[in-house]
Design an enzyme around this catalytic site. Structure first.
Site, PDB file in Angstrom:
ATOM      1  N   SER A 166     -17.108 107.979  56.191  1.00  5.08           N
ATOM      2  CA  SER A 166     -17.387 107.095  57.319  1.00  5.08           C
ATOM      3  C   SER A 166     -16.939 107.709  58.637  1.00  5.08           C
ATOM      4  CB  SER A 166     -16.668 105.759  57.131  1.00  5.08           C
ATOM      5  OG  SER A 166     -16.955 105.198  55.874  1.00  5.08           O
TER       6      SER A 166
HETATM    7  N1  SAH Z   1     -14.869 105.217  53.313  1.00  4.83           N
HETATM    8  C1  SAH Z   1     -15.399 106.318  52.549  1.00  4.83           C
HETATM    9  C2  SAH Z   1     -16.906 106.275  52.523  1.00  4.83           C
HETATM   10  C3  SAH Z   1     -17.415 105.677  51.326  1.00  4.83           C
HETATM   11  S1  SAH Z   1     -19.156 105.832  51.173  1.00  4.83           S
HETATM   12  C4  SAH Z   1     -15.020 107.614  53.207  1.00  4.83           C
HETATM   13  O1  SAH Z   1     -14.657 107.565  54.389  1.00  4.83           O
HETATM   14  O2  SAH Z   1     -15.127 108.658  52.576  1.00  4.83           O
HETATM   15  C5  SAH Z   1     -19.386 104.569  49.999  1.00  4.83           C
HETATM   16  C6  SAH Z   1     -18.961 104.900  48.615  1.00  4.83           C
HETATM   17  O3  SAH Z   1     -19.203 103.756  47.827  1.00  4.83           O
HETATM   18  C7  SAH Z   1     -19.733 106.029  47.962  1.00  4.83           C
HETATM   19  O4  SAH Z   1     -18.840 107.007  47.525  1.00  4.83           O
HETATM   20  C8  SAH Z   1     -20.426 105.368  46.771  1.00  4.83           C
HETATM   21  O5  SAH Z   1     -20.488 106.209  45.627  1.00  4.83           O
HETATM   22  C9  SAH Z   1     -19.555 104.169  46.530  1.00  4.83           C
HETATM   23  N2  SAH Z   1     -20.190 103.045  45.848  1.00  4.83           N
HETATM   24  C10 SAH Z   1     -21.419 102.522  46.041  1.00  4.83           C
HETATM   25  N3  SAH Z   1     -21.613 101.470  45.227  1.00  4.83           N
HETATM   26  C11 SAH Z   1     -20.470 101.316  44.492  1.00  4.83           C
HETATM   27  C12 SAH Z   1     -20.061 100.397  43.473  1.00  4.83           C
HETATM   28  N4  SAH Z   1     -20.845  99.413  43.042  1.00  4.83           N
HETATM   29  N5  SAH Z   1     -18.822 100.551  42.955  1.00  4.83           N
HETATM   30  C13 SAH Z   1     -17.992 101.549  43.374  1.00  4.83           C
HETATM   31  N6  SAH Z   1     -18.331 102.439  44.339  1.00  4.83           N
HETATM   32  C14 SAH Z   1     -19.553 102.308  44.898  1.00  4.83           C
END
Ligand code: SAH
Length: 212
Positions: free
Chosen positions: A52
């Site tokens: 993010s």
């Molecule tokens: N805040 C994080 C960004 C996360 S992106 C950072 O700064 O790195 C969102 C993440 O949510 C991704 O890695 C994706 O794989 C995960 N994701 C999506 N759906 C999900 C679910 N149902 N359960 C767990 N993780 C999930």
């Protein structure tokens, strides 16, 4: 990053600013992206996901009003950057990620930084993580079309706070939901663009039941 992207846009919580000053963001991106690590936007990570934008990490962290004593659930560890920030802001962090590769990388990065108060799980975070509920705060970093009920139900009844993006691919809002007993008060913080939540509470929930 702290001055230009965070303070100038209203991130004023001293603990959030300090935590974001302490965690080296370049450790959470691929080697060929490191020059961009402190830039004002999201960046690609593995498995088609993104780390993010710093401002969004600041905004979500600040919205949870953490004082250091809380038990926090994070849905979507991604790169683990937000997880590391939460480690500095709260007492216990539980993070659930659907990608095993990303979860493993997060575990390695937290260990590298000596952060010991997080546990990382692989599974569908739309179900929350009921074993360790209730949570004083929940941060969900992927967008479902509507608020998954398990996340609401796993909030501490007195003052639990949930921050998450809600909407489709084109239009999403970051919501802050606060629980008082069985009352849930929602406030819109900002228009945002996150990757979609997958699994049971995602847009196409035909992926089947993948309970953690
Ligand atoms: N805040 C994080 C960004 C996360 S992106 C950072 O700064 O790195 C969102 C993440 O949510 C991704 O890695 C994706 O794989 C995960 N994701 C999506 N759906 C999900 C679910 N149902 N359960 C767990 N993780 C999930």
């Amino acid at each position: 990053m702290i001055r230009e992207q965070l303070q100038s846009r209203g991130i004023t919580d001293a603990r959030v600013l300090e935590a974001m000053g302490r965690i080296p963001r370049h450790l959470f991106v691929a080697e060929d992206q490191q020059i961009e690590a402190y830039s004002d936007h999201a960046l690609p990570i593995d498995d088609g996901q993104t780390i993010s934008q710093p401002y969004i990490v600041g905004l979500m962290s600040q919205a949870l009003r953490l004082s250091g004593s809380e038990r926090v659930l994070e849905v979507g560890s991604g790169s683990g950057y937000q997880t590391a920030i939460l480690c500095l802001l709260a007492r216990e962090v539980y993070s659930i990620e659907q990608s095993r590769l990303l979860a493993e990388k997060t575990v390695g990065r937290l260990a590298q930084l000596g952060l010991k108060n997080a546990r990382v799980f692989v599974g569908d975070g739309g179900y929350g993580l009921v074993e360790f509920a209730p949570y004083d705060a929940i941060l969900c970093a992927a967008a479902p079309p509507s608020v998954p009920d398990p996340l609401r139900q796993q909030l501490t009844p007195q003052g639990g706070r949930l921050v998450l993006p809600v909407g489709g691919a084109q239009r999403q809002f970051l919501l802050l939901i606060e629980r008082t007993g069985e009352q849930f008060r929602a406030r819109r913080l900002s228009a945002v663009r996150f990757v979609p939540l997958v699994g049971r509470y995602g847009e196409h929930s035909d992926a089947g039941d993948r309970t953690p």
